[in-house]
Design a protein around this motif. Structure first.
Motif, mmCIF file in Angstrom:
data_model
loop_
_atom_site.group_PDB
_atom_site.id
_atom_site.type_symbol
_atom_site.label_atom_id
_atom_site.label_comp_id
_atom_site.label_asym_id
_atom_site.label_seq_id
_atom_site.Cartn_x
_atom_site.Cartn_y
_atom_site.Cartn_z
ATOM 1 N N GLU A 129 0.841 -1.182 0.000
ATOM 2 C CA GLU A 129 0.000 0.000 0.000
ATOM 3 C C GLU A 129 0.882 1.240 0.000
ATOM 4 O OE1 GLU A 129 -2.290 0.099 3.556
ATOM 5 O OE2 GLU A 129 -0.537 0.026 4.897
ATOM 6 N N VAL A 130 0.326 2.341 -0.436
ATOM 7 C CA VAL A 130 1.031 3.627 -0.405
ATOM 8 C C VAL A 130 0.827 4.247 0.967
ATOM 9 C CG1 VAL A 130 1.170 5.943 -1.378
ATOM 10 C CG2 VAL A 130 0.763 3.996 -2.880
ATOM 11 N N ASN A 131 1.906 4.568 1.668
ATOM 12 C CA ASN A 131 1.764 5.240 2.964
ATOM 13 C C ASN A 131 2.314 6.658 2.946
ATOM 14 O OD1 ASN A 131 4.477 4.668 2.866
ATOM 15 N ND2 ASN A 131 4.618 3.960 4.973
ATOM 16 N N ASP A 132 2.969 7.059 1.871
ATOM 17 C CA ASP A 132 3.423 8.444 1.705
ATOM 18 C C ASP A 132 3.168 8.831 0.255
ATOM 19 O OD1 ASP A 132 5.060 10.812 1.245
ATOM 20 O OD2 ASP A 132 5.951 10.396 3.204
ATOM 21 N N SER A 133 2.053 9.505 0.019
ATOM 22 C CA SER A 133 1.646 9.815 -1.355
ATOM 23 C C SER A 133 2.580 10.813 -2.018
ATOM 24 C CB SER A 133 0.209 10.342 -1.362
ATOM 25 O OG SER A 133 0.072 11.439 -0.482
ATOM 26 N N ALA A 134 3.204 11.694 -1.235
ATOM 27 C CA ALA A 134 4.129 12.667 -1.828
ATOM 28 C C ALA A 134 5.356 11.963 -2.391
ATOM 29 C CB ALA A 134 4.537 13.707 -0.787
ATOM 30 N N GLU A 135 5.905 11.020 -1.653
ATOM 31 C CA GLU A 135 7.059 10.265 -2.153
ATOM 32 C C GLU A 135 6.667 9.433 -3.369
ATOM 33 O OE1 GLU A 135 10.004 9.538 1.633
ATOM 34 O OE2 GLU A 135 8.407 8.075 1.271
ATOM 35 N N ALA A 136 5.470 8.853 -3.350
ATOM 36 C CA ALA A 136 5.023 8.032 -4.473
ATOM 37 C C ALA A 136 4.885 8.861 -5.747
ATOM 38 C CB ALA A 136 3.689 7.373 -4.138
ATOM 39 N N VAL A 137 4.512 10.133 -5.618
ATOM 40 C CA VAL A 137 4.306 10.982 -6.797
ATOM 41 C C VAL A 137 5.609 11.621 -7.272
ATOM 42 C CG1 VAL A 137 3.185 13.093 -7.625
ATOM 43 C CG2 VAL A 137 1.896 11.447 -6.269
ATOM 44 N N PHE A 138 6.412 12.128 -6.341
ATOM 45 C CA PHE A 138 7.543 12.969 -6.716
ATOM 46 C C PHE A 138 8.897 12.256 -6.718
ATOM 47 C CE2 PHE A 138 4.419 16.016 -4.930
ATOM 48 C CZ PHE A 138 4.201 16.761 -6.081
ATOM 49 N N ASN A 139 9.028 11.122 -6.021
ATOM 50 C CA ASN A 139 10.343 10.472 -5.946
ATOM 51 C C ASN A 139 10.587 9.471 -7.071
ATOM 52 O OD1 ASN A 139 10.869 11.948 -3.694
ATOM 53 N ND2 ASN A 139 10.909 10.239 -2.259
ATOM 54 N N VAL A 140 9.518 8.969 -7.686
ATOM 55 C CA VAL A 140 9.667 8.011 -8.790
ATOM 56 C C VAL A 140 8.721 8.417 -9.917
ATOM 57 C CG1 VAL A 140 10.413 6.077 -7.348
ATOM 58 C CG2 VAL A 140 7.980 6.462 -7.714
ATOM 59 N N ASP A 141 9.045 7.959 -11.135
ATOM 60 C CA ASP A 141 8.202 8.292 -12.280
ATOM 61 C C ASP A 141 6.833 7.630 -12.179
ATOM 62 O OD1 ASP A 141 9.948 9.983 -13.556
ATOM 63 O OD2 ASP A 141 10.932 8.394 -14.685
ATOM 64 N N SER A 142 6.814 6.319 -11.965
ATOM 65 C CA SER A 142 5.563 5.576 -11.849
ATOM 66 C C SER A 142 5.730 4.588 -10.703
ATOM 67 C CB SER A 142 5.246 4.829 -13.149
ATOM 68 O OG SER A 142 4.152 3.956 -12.965
ATOM 69 N N TYR A 143 5.064 4.866 -9.594
ATOM 70 C CA TYR A 143 5.283 4.027 -8.416
ATOM 71 C C TYR A 143 4.779 2.602 -8.629
ATOM 72 C CZ TYR A 143 0.368 4.901 -7.136
ATOM 73 O OH TYR A 143 -1.003 4.972 -7.119
ATOM 74 N N GLU A 144 3.747 2.388 -9.427
ATOM 75 C CA GLU A 144 3.253 1.026 -9.670
ATOM 76 C C GLU A 144 4.276 0.218 -10.462
ATOM 77 O OE1 GLU A 144 -0.452 1.944 -11.564
ATOM 78 O OE2 GLU A 144 -1.578 1.691 -9.700
ATOM 79 N N SER A 145 4.868 0.829 -11.480
ATOM 80 C CA SER A 145 5.921 0.149 -12.226
ATOM 81 C C SER A 145 7.146 -0.078 -11.344
ATOM 82 C CB SER A 145 6.292 0.976 -13.457
ATOM 83 O OG SER A 145 7.369 0.399 -14.145
ATOM 84 N N PHE A 146 7.427 0.889 -10.474
ATOM 85 C CA PHE A 146 8.563 0.770 -9.559
ATOM 86 C C PHE A 146 8.383 -0.427 -8.626
ATOM 87 C CE2 PHE A 146 11.126 2.071 -5.861
ATOM 88 C CZ PHE A 146 12.313 2.403 -6.482
ATOM 89 N N VAL A 147 7.162 -0.614 -8.126
ATOM 90 C CA VAL A 147 6.867 -1.758 -7.253
ATOM 91 C C VAL A 147 7.131 -3.064 -7.988
ATOM 92 C CG1 VAL A 147 5.011 -3.007 -6.106
ATOM 93 C CG2 VAL A 147 5.224 -0.547 -5.784
ATOM 94 N N GLN A 148 6.684 -3.159 -9.224
ATOM 95 C CA GLN A 148 6.850 -4.394 -9.987
ATOM 96 C C GLN A 148 8.317 -4.711 -10.239
ATOM 97 O OE1 GLN A 148 4.710 -4.440 -13.686
ATOM 98 N NE2 GLN A 148 5.800 -6.217 -14.470
ATOM 99 N N ILE A 149 9.067 -3.741 -10.724
ATOM 100 C CA ILE A 149 10.466 -3.990 -11.092
ATOM 101 C C ILE A 149 11.312 -4.295 -9.861
ATOM 102 C CG2 ILE A 149 12.526 -2.946 -12.096
ATOM 103 C CD1 ILE A 149 10.657 -1.387 -13.971
ATOM 104 N N GLN A 150 11.156 -3.499 -8.812
ATOM 105 C CA GLN A 150 11.972 -3.693 -7.620
ATOM 106 C C GLN A 150 11.593 -4.972 -6.870
ATOM 107 O OE1 GLN A 150 14.646 -1.969 -6.775
ATOM 108 N NE2 GLN A 150 14.362 -0.703 -8.610
ATOM 109 N N SER A 151 10.326 -5.352 -6.899
ATOM 110 C CA SER A 151 9.920 -6.603 -6.249
ATOM 111 C C SER A 151 10.554 -7.804 -6.946
ATOM 112 C CB SER A 151 8.395 -6.735 -6.261
ATOM 113 O OG SER A 151 7.789 -5.723 -5.486
#
Length: 289
Positions: A129-151
């Motif tokens: 789940e997202v617990n910091d929406s600001a980091e999810a929006v501004f720290n990575v391009d696409s947080y959903e894609s980031f979750v998939q690749i890093q997992s």
């Protein structure tokens, strides 16, 4: 990279403002239709009043339960609104909605080499789940894609750190210690996703098998190991039974055996007890000597 953390920003309830704007719109339409005005005045009213109303209406936005709205002004982060319902903020704010709901990600079957170098297939399910929406929006391009690749990267890294099967009593393996492996996997994925404002709730292996090209050989290896372990138990039990039998014969003074016949008796008993087939007894009708 600047460290942007979520901070809450106040918002106004949008329902009262919506009613006020609707009332102003109705009054403006009534005045425009019923009040005598020159064409120039009507044009001025349209040019001025209509854009103001449209801008005011654009400040209204809806936040669903388990959702947040990340507000920014000309590229600057303002804050995050998590209060559900119809809300109102500066009409010039850019509003990006982020879901805070718990989500699942299931990786495909990944082919990796485990600690001993054998190729295996592994897949995992990640609950996050997202617990910091600001980091999810501004720290990575696409947080959903980031979750998939890093997992998937974390699954590969974890799989190479453990053997598929347990070779020693205190050794942790992928197949024999699912709880420990799941916790290690969750921790490794969490370390990779923390910068994106993601909280990993659970991670567990959903598929684990040897690669098809070595699956047959590994099955034979497992069967051989099981047979060896079973034979070891049988021999340990047979030795104990023979020892008990000899001690009972000696204590009750039933028969006295010299070392040669004692060895023959031990050999015969072990053959009978350890054989995987039924043995045929031979009755000695003559003297034991």
């Amino acid at each position: 990279m600047s460290d942007i953390r979520e901070r809450e920003v106040k918002s106004i309830s949008g329902i009262p403002l919506l009613l006020i704007l609707l009332a102003l719109t109705a009054v403006g339409v009534f005045v425009f239709i019923n009040v005598a005005m020159t064409k120039e005045m009507r044009l001025i009213v349209l040019v001025v009043a209509l854009p103001i109303l449209l801008i005011a209406f654009s400040g209204l936005y809806k936040v669903e339960p388990n959702q947040s709205a990340v507000l920014s002004l000309f590229g600057k982060y303002i804050g995050t609104v998590r209060t559900p319902g119809l809300r109102f903020n500066n009409p010039f704010y850019t509003k990006k909605k982020i879901s805070l709901r718990v989500r699942n990600f299931e990786s495909g079957k990944l082919k990796v080499n485990e600690l001993d170098g054998s190729p295996i297939e592994i897949a995992a399910i990640v609950v996050w789940e997202v617990n910091d929406s600001a980091e999810a929006v501004f720290n990575v391009d696409s947080y959903e894609s980031f979750v998939q690749i890093q997992s998937e990267a974390a699954i590969r890294s974890m799989a190479t750190s453990y053997p598929y099967d347990q070779h020693e009593a205190d050794q942790i393996s992928l197949r024999s210690h699912p709880v420990e492996i799941s916790e290690r996997l969750r921790t490794e994925i969490q370390d990779r996703l923390a910068k994106a404002g993601i909280h990993v709730i659970e991670a567990r292996i959903s598929h684990l098998a040897y690669s098809p090209e070595i699956a047959g050989a590994m099955l034979q290896r497992q069967q051989a190991g099981a047979i060896i372990a079973a034979r070891k138990k049988i021999v340990e039990g047979a030795v104990g039974m023979v020892e008990d039998a000899l001690e009972a014969l000696q204590e009750k003074d039933i028969v006295e055996l010299d070392p040669e016949r004692r060895a023959a008796m031990v050999s015969n008993l072990l053959v009978v007890l350890c054989s995987d087939k039924a043995t045929q007894p031979v009755v000695n009708t003559g003297s034991i000597y």
